[in-house]
Design a protein around this motif. Structure first.
Motif, PDB file in Angstrom:
ATOM      1  N   GLY A  65      -6.222   3.158  -6.021  1.00 56.27           N
ATOM      2  CA  GLY A  65      -6.880   4.454  -6.050  1.00 56.27           C
ATOM      3  C   GLY A  65      -7.898   4.515  -7.172  1.00 56.27           C
ATOM      4  N   GLU A  66      -8.779   5.486  -7.114  1.00 57.36           N
ATOM      5  CA  GLU A  66      -9.891   5.549  -8.068  1.00 57.36           C
ATOM      6  C   GLU A  66      -9.421   5.828  -9.494  1.00 57.36           C
ATOM      7  N   ARG A 128       3.641   1.718  -0.893  1.00 50.53           N
ATOM      8  CA  ARG A 128       2.852   2.640  -1.722  1.00 50.53           C
ATOM      9  C   ARG A 128       3.489   2.767  -3.094  1.00 50.53           C
TER      10      ARG A 128
END
Length: 354
Positions: A65-66, A128
């Motif tokens: 993720g960013e 995840r």
């Protein structure tokens, strides 16, 4: 998002794999024989099948993720079993498995079904990982990855039972009562030898585990199944060990580990104790001023120490592994009755995938 490439069977996985425990645990709670906390910890149908199993793994990072700054795509990382943010007050105290930001369940982690959150299990193709910068630990390039296959849980569990105690009492004699936690007791014995304990005695009834403990440098003591052996051999005043570990997951084994302590000794219990009335020899503990520590492992806290011990070459965790199988054979491997199971496959980068 990570792709698990090495997974190990935790000692705790053996309970639902080899036993039909859901009905028994529900009945035990209803009859007030088992602790009423069980439904809150494991849900109203404890270990109710089917659920995605596995909570010890090493994985390749597929996407980030960013907000992830320190973990990068393509890295090989250790995924701790419990979810932790790394920044809440509980995480800062080192109790990373009790993270207050991990979710609404009593504990949050992989491999136990919905009772511990929506995280799934590690024997899968994609996983995840929240709080990636805080949770994930890169695998050092100078360590064979298979050696850290159980670093998500069982190895840190063993470390916390002997590492801090031997740091406070260098050279102290150590007793490990094996059995229920099949590999944790062996990891603890091997780590105690590596950490310079003057003597490490390992007690078990299983010939395979006794051979492994001896190969790790421990002195072995063969016991018998059931409480009678422990009750007959437990010291009635005090023992000779300053450090003991109960990995038997039995009340008899726990009592034996406590009774075997010398004055001022420390015992760590690593197993599950479902009963409401787990009897402790409190008078003897009082007279000898001994300490009992019970609790789940906090792998994210202890992983740096575990990794460093393996890097030094004094302790080889692969001596505990009794079955290393191909990833595609995981169903058969995980249902093999042996001490420690590892399944592995090549990461994308090594097999040419995309």
């Amino acid at each position: 998002m990570v792709r698990p490439v090495i997974a190990a069977r935790c000692d705790g996985d053996n309970l639902p794999i080899f036993n039909h425990v859901t009905t028994a645990l529900r009945a035990g709670v209803a009859l007030h024989y088992f602790d009423p906390l069980i439904p809150e910890l494991l849900g109203p149908y404890p270990y109710g099948k089917p659920f995605a199993i596995g909570h010890e793994c090493m994985a390749e990072v597929i996407e980030c993720g960013e907000d992830v700054k320190h973990i990068h795509k393509g890295q090989l990382v250790i995924v701790p079993w419990s979810i932790s943010c790394g920044s809440c007050p509980t995480c800062h105290r080192g109790h990373t498995s009790h993270c207050t930001q991990a979710g609404s369940t009593l504990l949050s982690g992989y491999g136990f079904g919905a009772s511990m959150g929506p995280w799934g299990g590690t024997v899968c193709d994609l996983l995840r990982v929240p709080f990636a910068d805080a949770m994930l630990v890169p695998v050092p390039a100078d360590i064979e990855p298979l050696k850290l296959a159980s670093a998500s849980d069982n190895m840190p569990d063993a470390w916390r039972s002997v590492g801090p105690a031997l740091a406070q009492r260098p050279g102290a004699p150590v007793l490990v009562v094996g059995g229920g936690a099949r590999s944790i007791g062996l990891y603890a014995a091997g780590m105690a030898v590596a950490l310079g304990a003057s003597r490490v005695d390992y007690v078990d009834y299983d010939p395979e585990r006794l051979r492994i403990a001896e190969a790790l440098g421990a002195s072995v003591m063969e016991s018998k199944r059931g409480a009678a052996w422990f009750d007959r051999h437990a010291p009635r005043v005090h023992g000779r060990y300053l450090v003991s570990v109960d990995a038997s997951s039995t009340t008899a084994g726990l009592r034996y580990a406590l009774r075997s302590l010398a004055p001022g000794g420390n015992c760590t219990a690593t197993g599950f104790y479902f009963g409401k009335q787990t009897g402790l020899p409190l008078m003897q503990m009082y007279a000898n001023s001994v300490t009992l520590h019970v609790g789940i492992s906090h792998p994210r806290r202890d992983l740096p120490d575990v990794i460093e011990l393996v890097r030094q070459g004094l302790f080889d965790p692969l001596k505990v592994a009794t079955l290393v199988a191909d990833w595609d054979d995981a169903p058969d491997a995980f249902t093999t009755r042996t001490t420690k199971v590892i399944v592995a496959r090549e990461p994308y980068a090594r097999s040419g995938g995309n």
